[in-house]
Design an enzyme around this catalytic site. Structure first.
Site, PDB file in Angstrom:
ATOM      1  N   LYS A   1       1.779  -3.267  -1.479  1.00  0.00           N
ATOM      2  CA  LYS A   1       2.515  -3.192  -0.226  1.00  0.00           C
ATOM      3  C   LYS A   1       2.847  -4.586   0.280  1.00  0.00           C
ATOM      4  O   LYS A   1       1.954  -5.427   0.264  1.00  0.00           O
ATOM      5  CB  LYS A   1       1.639  -2.467   0.803  1.00  0.00           C
ATOM      6  CG  LYS A   1       2.269  -2.315   2.158  1.00  0.00           C
ATOM      7  CD  LYS A   1       1.255  -1.773   3.123  1.00  0.00           C
ATOM      8  CE  LYS A   1       1.844  -1.871   4.503  1.00  0.00           C
ATOM      9  NZ  LYS A   1       0.880  -1.675   5.527  1.00  0.00           N
TER      10      LYS A   1
ATOM     11  N   SER B   1       8.241  -0.798   6.815  1.00  0.00           N
ATOM     12  CA  SER B   1       9.182  -0.683   7.935  1.00  0.00           C
ATOM     13  C   SER B   1      10.353  -1.663   7.852  1.00  0.00           C
ATOM     14  O   SER B   1      11.500  -1.299   8.107  1.00  0.00           O
ATOM     15  CB  SER B   1       8.429  -0.869   9.247  1.00  0.00           C
ATOM     16  OG  SER B   1       7.738  -2.111   9.267  1.00  0.00           O
TER      17      SER B   1
ATOM     18  N   LYS C   1      -2.319  -5.861  -0.584  1.00  0.00           N
ATOM     19  CA  LYS C   1      -1.555  -5.825   0.665  1.00  0.00           C
ATOM     20  C   LYS C   1      -1.332  -7.255   1.146  1.00  0.00           C
ATOM     21  O   LYS C   1      -2.284  -8.015   1.324  1.00  0.00           O
ATOM     22  CB  LYS C   1      -2.318  -5.015   1.720  1.00  0.00           C
ATOM     23  CG  LYS C   1      -1.594  -4.957   3.045  1.00  0.00           C
ATOM     24  CD  LYS C   1      -2.258  -3.993   4.010  1.00  0.00           C
ATOM     25  CE  LYS C   1      -1.572  -4.020   5.358  1.00  0.00           C
ATOM     26  NZ  LYS C   1      -2.198  -3.126   6.324  1.00  0.00           N
TER      27      LYS C   1
HETATM   28  C1  PBG Z   1      -2.118  -1.581   9.398  1.00  0.00           C
HETATM   29  C2  PBG Z   1      -0.905  -1.194   8.694  1.00  0.00           C
HETATM   30  C3  PBG Z   1       0.286  -1.887   8.749  1.00  0.00           C
HETATM   31  C4  PBG Z   1       1.202  -1.161   8.004  1.00  0.00           C
HETATM   32  C5  PBG Z   1       0.553  -0.056   7.494  1.00  0.00           C
HETATM   33  N1  PBG Z   1      -0.777  -0.102   7.914  1.00  0.00           N
HETATM   34  C6  PBG Z   1       0.639  -3.099   9.526  1.00  0.00           C
HETATM   35  C7  PBG Z   1      -0.039  -4.354   9.264  1.00  0.00           C
HETATM   36  O1  PBG Z   1      -0.841  -4.510   8.340  1.00  0.00           O
HETATM   37  O2  PBG Z   1       0.215  -5.266  10.035  1.00  0.00           O
HETATM   38  C8  PBG Z   1       2.621  -1.553   7.813  1.00  0.00           C
HETATM   39  C9  PBG Z   1       3.549  -0.468   7.463  1.00  0.00           C
HETATM   40  C10 PBG Z   1       4.971  -0.794   7.631  1.00  0.00           C
HETATM   41  O3  PBG Z   1       5.378  -1.928   7.960  1.00  0.00           O
HETATM   42  O4  PBG Z   1       5.768   0.137   7.433  1.00  0.00           O
HETATM   43  N2  PBG Z   1      -3.278  -1.160   8.993  1.00  0.00           N
END
Ligand code: PBG
Length: 325
Positions: A250, A276, A198
């Site tokens: 991700k 997103s 991630k």
């Molecule tokens: C946080 C989390 C995030 C997303 C999924 N889980 C945001 C982050 O890490 O700041 C992002 C998902 C997306 O942008 O669609 N645990």
């Protein structure tokens, strides 16, 4: 000696008709591969549109049953749930309470559609005042205290009926801590889908608005540098050693290289998250008439399958379930 190149070889021979092209297709995406991420907000009465993600709403907790039933009727079979908390504190403790939002929304979802596969995002940023994914000490997220709490939250989620947990905090040792926590309580069959590679990505912008997370600062001391590939493989392979059942990359499109390299190095199922910002780019470009939304969705999700994904998390999942590809 006949040359095996042109003019003997003509790749266009296999592209002549629709039927032939269908026969030759190497990968396919179906609704069966997709997970729909949803946002559930407590203390509100109406659907709250997320302006940076056209078509996505925060679902009021009290309407969750109705919405889950409607999603199931549309053909959605798996959801990833995010809570929009009104009871934030410094540790995110509401997320492991028996009457907290996280456990309530899982119960409501499973009650509404027992066959819906409910995945609980296993993290704290939606439940902490500071917006970080764990306990902050001296301006830093404390790793080992946070993983203890992640295990606690995972147990609460599975106790409430979650079918799978998905740790996304990017703490070292989180997968093994969660596995141990679940096993100690007898939840030996609850799978873990680890957000293993991630990245500290700018593509999460719209999510933070959707999830009501007002993070000050950034997550660069725990999420990965977007420019690192080898390190992502280390992260994911460590999660495999710790006992993850599924590994995830991700965001999606900008990290297909990581997914493809990981596919060569593990036999575990792989997931990818079309986040997103990727969703917003497609939506806004389509709204401006620059691209054809459906075809771009098919192409991007197809590219993820081609690169090695078994599962895809996407905000388009409900549209696809309803309308097909
Ligand atoms: C946080 C989390 C995030 C997303 C999924 N889980 C945001 C982050 O890490 O700041 C992002 C998902 C997306 O942008 O669609 N645990």
């Amino acid at each position: 000696m006949v040359s095996s190149a042109f003019p003997v070889t003509r790749l266009r021979r296999l592209r002549k008709t629709e039927t032939l092209r269908n026969l030759m297709r190497e990968t396919s995406v179906t609704s069966n591969d997709l997970i729909y991420p949803i946002f559930v907000e407590e203390g509100v009465d109406n659907l709250q549109p997320v302006t940076s993600m056209p078509g996505v709403n925060r679902i009021p907790e009290k309407k969750l049953e109705t919405e889950i039933k409607a999603m199931y009727a549309d053909g959605v079979r798996a959801v990833m749930m995010f809570g929009v908390s009104h009871k934030k504190d410094v540790t995110g403790s509401d997320s492991w309470k028996h009457d907290g939002l996280l456990t309530r929304m899982i119960k409501r979802a499973k009650n509404a559609a027992p066959d819906m596969f409910v995945i609980s995002d296993n993290c704290f940023c939606e439940y902490t005042e500071h917006g970080h994914c764990g306990i902050v000490e001296d301006g830093h997220v404390h790793n080992d205290m946070t993983i203890t709490n992640l295990a606690r939250q995972a147990v609460a989620a599975v106790e409430a009926g979650a079918d799978m947990v998905a740790p996304s905090a990017m703490m070292d040792g989180q997968v093994v801590a969660i596995r141990q926590g679940l096993d100690e309580k007898g939840y030996i069959d609850a799978p873990i889908m680890a957000y293993s590679s991630k990245f500290a990505s700018s593509f999460y912008g719209p999510f933070r608005a959707a999830a009501g997370c007002d993070l000050k600062g950034d997550r660069k001391s725990y999420q990965m540098d977007p420019l690192n590939g080898r390190e992502a493989l280390r992260e994911s392979l460590l999660d495999e050693k710790e006992g993850a059942d599924i590994l995830m990359v991700k965001p999606g499109l900008p990290y297909l290289d990581v997914l493809a390299r990981l596919r060569e190095r593990t036999l575990l199922p792989l997931a990818i998250y079309q986040v997103s910002g990727e969703y917003a780019m497609i939506k806004f470009a389509a709204a401006a008439g620059a691209i054809d939304e459906k075809r771009v969705v098919r192409e991007t999700l197809g590219s993820m399958k081609r690169a090695g994904a078994d599962l895809i998390l996407t905000y388009f999942a409900r549209d696809i379930a309803r309308e097909g590809f």
